[in-house]
Design a protein around this motif. Structure first.
Motif, PDB file in Angstrom:
ATOM      1  N   VAL A   2       0.863  -1.190   0.000  1.00  0.00           N
ATOM      2  CA  VAL A   2       0.000   0.000   0.000  1.00  0.00           C
ATOM      3  C   VAL A   2       0.900   1.240   0.000  1.00  0.00           C
ATOM      4  O   VAL A   2       1.967   1.216   0.611  1.00  0.00           O
ATOM      5  N   SER A 107      -1.426  -2.380  -4.240  1.00  0.00           N
ATOM      6  CA  SER A 107      -2.818  -2.797  -4.489  1.00  0.00           C
ATOM      7  C   SER A 107      -3.768  -1.656  -4.140  1.00  0.00           C
ATOM      8  O   SER A 107      -4.860  -1.553  -4.668  1.00  0.00           O
ATOM      9  N   HIS A 108      -3.339  -0.784  -3.201  1.00  0.00           N
ATOM     10  CA  HIS A 108      -4.195   0.325  -2.761  1.00  0.00           C
ATOM     11  C   HIS A 108      -3.372   1.597  -2.566  1.00  0.00           C
ATOM     12  O   HIS A 108      -2.189   1.530  -2.214  1.00  0.00           O
ATOM     13  N   HIS A 129     -12.927  -1.061   2.985  1.00  0.00           N
ATOM     14  CA  HIS A 129     -12.843  -0.982   1.528  1.00  0.00           C
ATOM     15  C   HIS A 129     -12.723  -2.381   0.915  1.00  0.00           C
ATOM     16  O   HIS A 129     -13.334  -2.670  -0.117  1.00  0.00           O
ATOM     17  N   ARG A 130     -11.951  -3.244   1.556  1.00  0.00           N
ATOM     18  CA  ARG A 130     -11.795  -4.612   1.041  1.00  0.00           C
ATOM     19  C   ARG A 130     -13.140  -5.328   1.051  1.00  0.00           C
ATOM     20  O   ARG A 130     -13.424  -6.121   0.155  1.00  0.00           O
ATOM     21  N   MET A 135     -13.888   1.087  -6.552  1.00  0.00           N
ATOM     22  CA  MET A 135     -12.646   1.805  -6.867  1.00  0.00           C
ATOM     23  C   MET A 135     -12.115   2.601  -5.679  1.00  0.00           C
ATOM     24  O   MET A 135     -10.941   2.920  -5.620  1.00  0.00           O
ATOM     25  N   GLY A 136     -13.025   2.923  -4.740  1.00  0.00           N
ATOM     26  CA  GLY A 136     -12.534   3.737  -3.637  1.00  0.00           C
ATOM     27  C   GLY A 136     -13.511   3.850  -2.483  1.00  0.00           C
ATOM     28  O   GLY A 136     -14.713   3.601  -2.637  1.00  0.00           O
ATOM     29  N   THR A 186      -8.194   1.981  -5.400  1.00  0.00           N
ATOM     30  CA  THR A 186      -7.416   0.962  -6.125  1.00  0.00           C
ATOM     31  C   THR A 186      -6.747   1.705  -7.294  1.00  0.00           C
ATOM     32  O   THR A 186      -7.134   2.842  -7.619  1.00  0.00           O
ATOM     33  N   PRO A 187      -5.779   1.086  -7.982  1.00  0.00           N
ATOM     34  CA  PRO A 187      -5.124   1.780  -9.103  1.00  0.00           C
ATOM     35  C   PRO A 187      -6.097   2.158 -10.236  1.00  0.00           C
ATOM     36  O   PRO A 187      -5.732   2.939 -11.114  1.00  0.00           O
ATOM     37  N   ASP A 188      -7.337   1.613 -10.205  1.00  0.00           N
ATOM     38  CA  ASP A 188      -8.336   2.006 -11.221  1.00  0.00           C
ATOM     39  C   ASP A 188      -8.609   3.508 -11.215  1.00  0.00           C
ATOM     40  O   ASP A 188      -9.138   4.048 -12.182  1.00  0.00           O
TER      41      ASP A 188
END
Ligand code: GDD
Length: 386
Positions: A2, A107-108, A129-130, A135-136, A186-188
């Protein structure tokens, strides 16, 4: 893994924090004796598998160099300052450094505004969040209906916590739940920001081709393609699309835009030190130390006369000298200040290198926005009420 990113802005922002931000970048102004940005940075230390912390801003690198190297050593986590050549907005700034941020394939990504004061429940946000997916996740808090319009107001599904509706600083009331300026993505998120830029470029091209300028002239679509705001350009259009979720804080939260707020936030962080860093609070034990009441921070290099009376909510910075019989209540005393014998300072910020004379009294009635700030300008002391 992270990573965490803290948005620190630049010299053209933080103007409401003047005169204090004329001497020092606002993120380095001390709250509870530690630079403002230190509080989110030390909160990041609690994130499991944290690889790096980035500060993104458009201040000169030199302003942050000393702090960044000392905090990296102290926390044993690499902290890097990344300088934007110009403001790109809160999402554009993140996107600008996507290659560096993604270096360790995290991953985040946590994203934190530097000018908020809160308990930063980051591990709890990551866990939620998990569970939610998407996306966030945004940290939110309930505020009074009258104050909500200074922030991003939002509506979330009470059962699933999905973000259903988002409006930035609306003119008419939407909700008393607001955006705290603390996020996990997330990287999205990079794809979403890129989408906004591409859409802007396409529109600009279309306008050029059709030579029909008027249509978008008053709207945000006229902004440069690389200037993207997280709130208006990402959260608003993606609300209700199962992309963003909310995590509600039940703890304290404040925004730090004015000098007056720095006193309030100093008090909140000093109170938090009782649980997180009690060694930073002055105890007043021993016959040689001053009388301490409530939460007080005193820098080890400061000299406080044993007959002075200090607190509650006082922080005293490096090399300050507090004379015999001085009385300090609810104040921030900055580096190299001298408070002479029997002076009284109540609800005020005393600026770097100022000297308060014997038997003088500096005081303003407490209110959330009013504060007395004493600053040294040339050889004179100036008294600002902000
Ligand atoms: N590096 C960089 N570059 N930082 C920036 C830029 C930029 O171009 N623009 C803003 N920031 C930083 C500011 O220093 C601040 O820490 C944070 O990003 C948000 O600043 P603004 O975009 O000016 O928004 P705001 O503070 O008025 O409101 C935002 O935060 C509130 C919570 O404090 C919004 O997201 C509100 O919805 C939210 O309630």
């Amino acid at each position: 893994r992270v990573v965490a990113v803290i948005m620190v802005g630049g010299p053209t922002k933080g103007t409401r924090f003047r005169p204090l931000s004329l001497n020092i970048p606002k993120p380095l102004f001390p709250l509870a004796g530690q630079p403002m940005v230190h509080h989110p940075i030390s909160a990041c230390k609690k994130i499991p598998n944290l690889a790096q912390i980035f500060l993104i801003g458009f201040y000169d690198e030199r302003e942050f160099a000393l702090y960044v190297s000392s905090i990296s050593n102290e926390l044993r986590v690499p902290v890097r300052y990344l300088r934007e050549d110009k403001p790109h907005g809160s999402a554009g700034g993140l996107y600008n450094f996507r290659d560096l941020i993604m270096e360790d394939s995290p991953s985040h990504i946590f994203l934190l505004n530097c000018d908020v004061c809160c308990s930063f429940p980051l591990p709890e946000m990551l866990e939620s969040h998990r569970r939610y997916g998407g996306m966030g996740t945004i940290l939110v808090i309930k505020v009074s209906a009258e104050s909500a319009n200074q922030f991003g107001e939002l509506v979330a599904d009470p059962a699933t916590n999905e973000l259903l509706h988002y409006t930035e600083k609306p003119e008419t009331f939407v909700s008393d739940r607001i955006n705290c300026g603390v996020y996990i993505f997330t990287p999205d998120i990079f794809t979403a920001i890129q989408g906004v830029s591409t859409q802007r470029k396409d529109r600009a091209n279309l306008r050029r081709l059709s030579s029909f300028d008027a249509i978008d002239s008053a709207t945000s679509r006229n902004l440069p393609a690389d200037f993207v705001r997280l709130d208006q350009d990402i959260l608003s259009p993606l609300a209700g699309k199962k992309q963003f979720y909310t995590y509600e804080s039940m703890d304290f939260w404040e925004q730090i835009k004015t000098p007056g707020m720095s006193l309030k936030c100093s008090a909140l962080y000093l109170a938090q030190f009782r649980f997180t860093s009690p060694h930073l609070l002055a105890s007043g034990d021993g016959t040689k130390s001053a009388a301490i009441s409530g939460d007080v921070y005193i820098h080890p290099s400061a000299k406080v006369h044993p007959t002075a009376k200090i607190g509650p909510n006082v922080s005293i910075s490096a090399n300050a000298r507090i004379g015999a019989g001085a009385r300090l209540i609810s104040c921030i005393i900055l580096d190299d200040v001298e408070i002479k014998e029997n002076a009284v300072v109540i609800h005020a910020i005393v600026g770097w290198k100022s000297s308060i004379g014997r038997w003088s009294r500096v005081q303003l009635l407490p209110s959330s926005s009013n504060i007395a700030a004493v600053m040294k300008v040339g050889h004179f002391l100036q008294y600002h009420v902000a």
